[in-house]
Design an enzyme around this catalytic site. Structure first.
Site, PDB file in Angstrom:
ATOM      1  N   SER A 422      39.864  39.702  49.745  1.00  0.00           N
ATOM      2  CA  SER A 422      39.988  40.590  50.809  1.00  0.00           C
ATOM      3  C   SER A 422      38.584  41.153  51.320  1.00  0.00           C
ATOM      4  O   SER A 422      38.520  41.793  52.338  1.00  0.00           O
ATOM      5  CB  SER A 422      40.672  41.624  50.451  1.00  0.00           C
ATOM      6  OG  SER A 422      40.816  42.227  49.250  1.00  0.00           O
ATOM      7  N   HIS A 443      43.043  34.902  54.452  1.00  0.00           N
ATOM      8  CA  HIS A 443      43.406  36.114  53.865  1.00  0.00           C
ATOM      9  C   HIS A 443      44.756  36.665  54.487  1.00  0.00           C
ATOM     10  O   HIS A 443      45.106  37.117  55.599  1.00  0.00           O
ATOM     11  CB  HIS A 443      42.406  37.031  54.599  1.00  0.00           C
ATOM     12  CG  HIS A 443      42.434  38.434  53.938  1.00  0.00           C
ATOM     13  ND1 HIS A 443      42.067  39.740  54.883  1.00  0.00           N
ATOM     14  CD2 HIS A 443      42.829  39.056  52.809  1.00  0.00           C
ATOM     15  CE1 HIS A 443      42.335  40.880  54.136  1.00  0.00           C
ATOM     16  NE2 HIS A 443      42.897  40.649  53.074  1.00  0.00           N
ATOM     17  N   GLU A 455      43.986  36.242  58.093  1.00  0.00           N
ATOM     18  CA  GLU A 455      42.749  35.798  58.791  1.00  0.00           C
ATOM     19  C   GLU A 455      42.123  34.618  58.138  1.00  0.00           C
ATOM     20  O   GLU A 455      42.414  34.462  57.037  1.00  0.00           O
ATOM     21  CB  GLU A 455      41.767  37.231  58.415  1.00  0.00           C
ATOM     22  CG  GLU A 455      41.953  38.492  59.171  1.00  0.00           C
ATOM     23  CD  GLU A 455      41.344  39.628  58.473  1.00  0.00           C
ATOM     24  OE1 GLU A 455      40.933  40.408  59.520  1.00  0.00           O
ATOM     25  OE2 GLU A 455      40.912  39.536  57.356  1.00  0.00           O
ATOM     26  N   ASN A 493      39.839  44.867  57.733  1.00  0.00           N
ATOM     27  CA  ASN A 493      39.611  45.768  56.332  1.00  0.00           C
ATOM     28  C   ASN A 493      38.393  46.414  57.016  1.00  0.00           C
ATOM     29  O   ASN A 493      38.196  47.580  56.690  1.00  0.00           O
ATOM     30  CB  ASN A 493      39.391  45.054  55.151  1.00  0.00           C
ATOM     31  CG  ASN A 493      41.034  44.938  54.771  1.00  0.00           C
ATOM     32  OD1 ASN A 493      41.852  45.455  54.887  1.00  0.00           O
ATOM     33  ND2 ASN A 493      41.048  43.955  53.297  1.00  0.00           N
TER      34      ASN A 493
HETATM   35  P1  NAI Z   1      46.600  41.353  41.172  1.00  0.00           P
HETATM   36  O1  NAI Z   1      45.887  42.108  40.042  1.00  0.00           O
HETATM   37  O2  NAI Z   1      48.024  41.698  41.255  1.00  0.00           O
HETATM   38  O3  NAI Z   1      46.896  40.103  40.268  1.00  0.00           O
HETATM   39  C1  NAI Z   1      45.585  39.250  40.111  1.00  0.00           C
HETATM   40  C2  NAI Z   1      46.214  38.119  39.209  1.00  0.00           C
HETATM   41  O4  NAI Z   1      45.095  37.191  38.809  1.00  0.00           O
HETATM   42  C3  NAI Z   1      46.586  38.769  37.814  1.00  0.00           C
HETATM   43  O5  NAI Z   1      47.791  38.322  37.524  1.00  0.00           O
HETATM   44  C4  NAI Z   1      45.742  38.173  36.873  1.00  0.00           C
HETATM   45  O6  NAI Z   1      46.155  38.003  35.405  1.00  0.00           O
HETATM   46  C5  NAI Z   1      45.298  36.727  37.407  1.00  0.00           C
HETATM   47  N1  NAI Z   1      44.088  36.213  37.298  1.00  0.00           N
HETATM   48  C6  NAI Z   1      42.825  36.695  37.003  1.00  0.00           C
HETATM   49  N2  NAI Z   1      42.243  35.691  36.497  1.00  0.00           N
HETATM   50  C7  NAI Z   1      42.516  34.556  36.668  1.00  0.00           C
HETATM   51  C8  NAI Z   1      42.204  33.358  36.358  1.00  0.00           C
HETATM   52  N3  NAI Z   1      41.274  32.944  36.176  1.00  0.00           N
HETATM   53  N4  NAI Z   1      43.167  32.258  36.358  1.00  0.00           N
HETATM   54  C9  NAI Z   1      44.458  32.583  36.769  1.00  0.00           C
HETATM   55  N5  NAI Z   1      44.990  33.921  36.968  1.00  0.00           N
HETATM   56  C10 NAI Z   1      44.002  34.891  36.785  1.00  0.00           C
HETATM   57  O7  NAI Z   1      45.819  41.190  42.386  1.00  0.00           O
HETATM   58  P2  NAI Z   1      46.267  40.901  43.786  1.00  0.00           P
HETATM   59  O8  NAI Z   1      46.403  42.276  44.451  1.00  0.00           O
HETATM   60  O9  NAI Z   1      47.255  40.000  43.696  1.00  0.00           O
HETATM   61  O10 NAI Z   1      44.968  40.322  44.336  1.00  0.00           O
HETATM   62  C11 NAI Z   1      44.425  38.984  44.395  1.00  0.00           C
HETATM   63  C12 NAI Z   1      43.610  38.588  45.336  1.00  0.00           C
HETATM   64  O11 NAI Z   1      44.194  38.890  46.790  1.00  0.00           O
HETATM   65  C13 NAI Z   1      42.317  39.553  45.343  1.00  0.00           C
HETATM   66  O12 NAI Z   1      41.173  38.852  45.609  1.00  0.00           O
HETATM   67  C14 NAI Z   1      42.620  40.386  46.340  1.00  0.00           C
HETATM   68  O13 NAI Z   1      41.185  41.120  46.927  1.00  0.00           O
HETATM   69  C15 NAI Z   1      43.308  39.962  47.270  1.00  0.00           C
HETATM   70  N6  NAI Z   1      44.185  40.556  48.256  1.00  0.00           N
HETATM   71  C16 NAI Z   1      44.685  41.563  47.933  1.00  0.00           C
HETATM   72  C17 NAI Z   1      45.521  42.408  48.732  1.00  0.00           C
HETATM   73  C18 NAI Z   1      46.448  43.512  48.192  1.00  0.00           C
HETATM   74  O14 NAI Z   1      46.694  44.411  49.067  1.00  0.00           O
HETATM   75  N7  NAI Z   1      46.650  43.675  46.874  1.00  0.00           N
HETATM   76  C19 NAI Z   1      45.692  41.790  50.318  1.00  0.00           C
HETATM   77  C20 NAI Z   1      44.900  40.753  50.376  1.00  0.00           C
HETATM   78  C21 NAI Z   1      44.227  40.136  49.529  1.00  0.00           C
END
Ligand code: NAI
Length: 700
Positions: A422, A443, A455, A493
């Site tokens: 993001s 995104h 995006e 954002n």
């Molecule tokens: P989250 O913390 O809920 O999930 C991340 C997941 O990735 C966790 O389950 C973790 O165990 C796993 N993980 C970490 N390293 C890993 C690896 N090397 N291999 C496999 N799994 C791995 O985070 P979330 O919110 O899902 O965010 C994920 C991405 O999406 C980030 O880059 C974030 O910036 C982006 N994003 C988040 C939004 C939100 O509102 N939460 C909106 C848009 C984008």
């Protein structure tokens, strides 16, 4: 312009819509006038046993009235005269001395369905392209060619209100079930069924089931109106005049016959048609149509067809993305860190699917079938088959880069890697990759199942093929992709974070945050900035804000309070039950501990709160345009409407700036910059526009 072909064979007249030089039929006033003439001629022709309306266009009967006709309406009396003329012409169909039948095999919406409602019989197909409905409310108007009155007589009061207020579009089967059409037949049998249907009509009129509506419709219509009004107010907060006008019209015409009601309908239509709300909603409709045609790059490049996708990361976003692609029947391989994460991921995916089953949008079998498209792994087995991998792991540059190098080792060298980051730069993320040309940002927004925007962020080295493939895939998943530049925060954002920061600063200066939330929500945002920060998660919000602060410096400096709330108090927002608010289920109350962080009290006036929160976004949006982060003001506005829920009735952020006048926006920003500092210094683009008397939109 020729609008239809006409023929008669064995007493069956066929008026086949086939508007010249275009692939769609629309019901402009020119088309209506030629129809008027033809209907008059028809009355004089001897031996006509039945008139049928058909279409020669693939997948379309009549897509609706001509929106540019409506967008052009500026004068209420003129609008009234035109809509009365349309009513008069369509009403002629119902007075013809022989039966009329409309054969619908494709989209039949708005004015097109109002024409169909004037016919004695409606025959539709089960084709997925067959779409029936009166979606006018979405353009800030109401059906003006008799639709409100004639639909009510087919479905009963409650159903008609429900359909028109929501602008619902139905498939053939559902339309048949609700009584909007007489029969729904498989597309392949249409010719045969049409023939036998006509034979039956000619032998003896087909008897129709009489629908009187529900018991409430018959005996307690007042209650129907009461609940419908309550629902409308909850949904629109009274900001969308069309929904309220529809309710008023239905109430007013409750005991009148169709002809007497048409006058009221025309009056109500003409009032709405000249409102700024309607012009704004129509403007957004045009932008959405323009975006549908965008391929992502100017030159002609064909996208790669993607059928096998992997999603890395089983968190909130990863699970959402897996849902999205399983729903469109892609094979999805989900890579988790541990198998124990699968339970949580599958539960959140199931929860979304259950909603579809509950709303009868999918059957249990269909859901099972879609779930069978998902498989799980903790390693990379199966990745050599994957055509596109979407990374959704923690927002950490090193972790992401490390993952990409592993992915490049196991994936086919034609496969694409996309990141859902993001805030991190796509060019920087791809610096160590062997094939940065096949890397791109996709995104998605949270919650993925509901948010329409994606995006698409090409890095410096991303190839055109990769861009068009990402755009096509997002479209295939029913999302609206917008290509944006690779800068910190990308487009949405980057504009949204200053708004949250600024709101927190006003709290820091002594204003109650719940008052700020209320005012912003009254302005039309789906929720106030503090509720939003809690919803997104203070950890997620903080991390993104930090990247923006590091990139843009003083202009995006994180307020001291957010630092305290996240770092010292370690609050995470709604997901942990505590943030600016205390969350208990759907209920929330102010978190007094957070409030106690601010000692002094200062009350701002409403205008100052709105100006500080919204104009700081306008200024950042202008900077984005200056830097060509997005192609134009229209796309920027669509991104803000779809990505943040910026109120559609305002037409978008920059449309709002136009409504204030750019000169006045500049004066407000200059005064705020004197009081608050350089973050409010007007962008050069705004200064130039003010000097030249320009606006972001040409007219309307
Ligand atoms: P989250 O913390 O809920 O999930 C991340 C997941 O990735 C966790 O389950 C973790 O165990 C796993 N993980 C970490 N390293 C890993 C690896 N090397 N291999 C496999 N799994 C791995 O985070 P979330 O919110 O899902 O965010 C994920 C991405 O999406 C980030 O880059 C974030 O910036 C982006 N994003 C988040 C939004 C939100 O509102 N939460 C909106 C848009 C984008």
């Amino acid at each position: 312009m020729k609008a239809f072909d006409f023929s008669i064979e064995e007493g069956i007249a066929n008026l086949c819509f086939d508007l010249e030089y275009t692939s769609v039929n629309i019901l402009s006033f020119d088309v209506l006038r030629s129809l008027d003439k033809k209907l008059d001629e028809l009355k004089e022709i001897e031996g006509v046993k039945l008139l049928k309306f058909t279409s020669a266009k693939e997948g379309i009967f009549i897509a609706g009235a001509d929106i540019s006709d409506i967008q052009g309406l500026k004068d209420e009396q003129r609008a009234y005269e035109l809509v009365r003329e349309g009513q008069r012409i369509l009403s002629k169909i119902s007075t013809l001395p022989f039966p009329t039948l409309v054969v619908i095999n494709g989209a039949c919406l708005g004015g097109g369905f109002e024409l169909a409602l004037c016919c004695d019989y409606r025959l539709v197909t089960q084709s997925p392209k067959t779409k029936i409905g009166l979606p006018e409310v979405n353009l800030g108007i109401l059906p003006g060619f008799g639709g409100t009155q004639r639909l009510k007589r087919l479905t009963g009061l409650s159903k008609a209100l429900e359909l028109i207020l929501a602008g619902k579009i139905l498939n053939g089967k559902k339309a048949e079930k609700l009584g909007l059409v007489d029969a729904c037949v498989p597309q392949g049998y249409l010719e045969f069924k049409e023939k036998s249907f006509i034979e039956q009509i000619l032998k003896s009129p087909v008897r129709k089931k009489k629908r009187v509506g529900s018991l409430l419709d018959q005996y307690l219509p007042k209650l129907v109106f009461y609940y419908a009004r309550k629902k409308v107010m909850q949904k629109t907060k009274g900001k969308y005049p069309a929904a309220l006008a529809i309710l008023d019209l239905f109430e007013k015409t409750q005991d009148k016959d169709v002809n007497a009601s048409l006058e009221d309908e025309a009056r109500a239509f003409s009032k709405l048609s000249i409102t700024q709300t309607s012009k704004n909603l129509i403007g957004l409709f045009y932008s959405a149509e323009a975006l549908k045609k965008e391929k992502g790059v100017k030159r002609k490049v064909n996208p790669i067809s993607i059928n096998i996708i992997s999603v890395v990361g089983g968190g909130v976003m990863g699970s959402g993305i897996v849902f999205l692609f399983s729903k469109i029947d892609k094979l999805v391989r989900m890579k988790l860190r541990r198998y124990t994460q699968a339970g949580e991921a599958i539960n959140s995916i199931l929860k979304v699917y259950k909603g579809f089953i509950k709303r009868h949008r999918l059957t249990k079998n269909e859901v099972e079938n879609k779930l069978a498209h998902i498989s799980y792994t903790t390693g990379f087995n199966g990745f050599s088959q994957v055509e596109l991998s979407i990374e959704a792991i923690v927002e950490n540059q090193e972790a992401k880069q490390e993952l990409y190098s592993e992915l490049e080792k196991v994936m086919d060298n034609k496969a694409i890697i996309a990141s859902n980051t993001s805030s991190l730069s796509i060019s920087i993320l791809s610096e160590k990759m062997r094939h940065p040309e096949r890397f791109i940002g996709m995104h998605f927004f949270n919650p993925v199942a509901r948010m329409p925007l994606v995006e698409i962020i090409p890095g410096k080295k991303t190839s055109d093929k990769t861009i068009v493939t990402a755009v096509a895939l997002a479209k295939e998943a029913g999302r609206t992709p917008i290509v944006v530049g690779d800068c910190a925060g990308f487009l949405v954002n980057r504009i949204l974070i200053p708004y949250i920061n600024e709101s927190i600063r006003m709290f820091e200066e002594g204003e109650d945050f719940e008052k700020i939330d209320k005012l912003i929500s009254d302005f039309g945002m789906p929720m106030g900035p503090f509720v939003l920060a809690d919803e997104v998660g203070l950890d997620v919000g903080y991390k993104v804000s930090k990247v923006l602060e590091d990139t843009y410096g003083q202009r995006m400096k994180i307020s001291g309070i957010l630092d305290k709330v996240y770092h010292q108090m370690q609050l995470l927002g709604k997901k942990a039950g505590k943030g600016f608010y205390l969350h208990k289920g759907q209920k929330r109350e102010v978190n007094e501990e957070v409030k106690a962080l601010v000692f002094s009290k200062r009350s701002f006036d409403e205008k100052e709160i709105i100006d500080r929160a919204i104009l700081i976004m306008v200024n950042e949006a202008a900077l984005c345009l200056e830097e060509s982060i997005v192609a134009n003001a229209q796309y920027l506005d669509m991104a803000m409407v779809m990505g943040t829920g910026f109120p559609p009735f305002r037409g978008g952020l920059l449309k709002y700036a136009d409504s204030l006048g750019i000169q006045s926006v500049v004066v407000s920003l200059q005064s705020l910059s004197q009081q608050q500092g350089e973050r409010f210094e007007p962008a050069k683009l705004l200064l130039d526009m003010a000097k030249n008397g320009e606006t972001f939109y040409k007219e309307g």
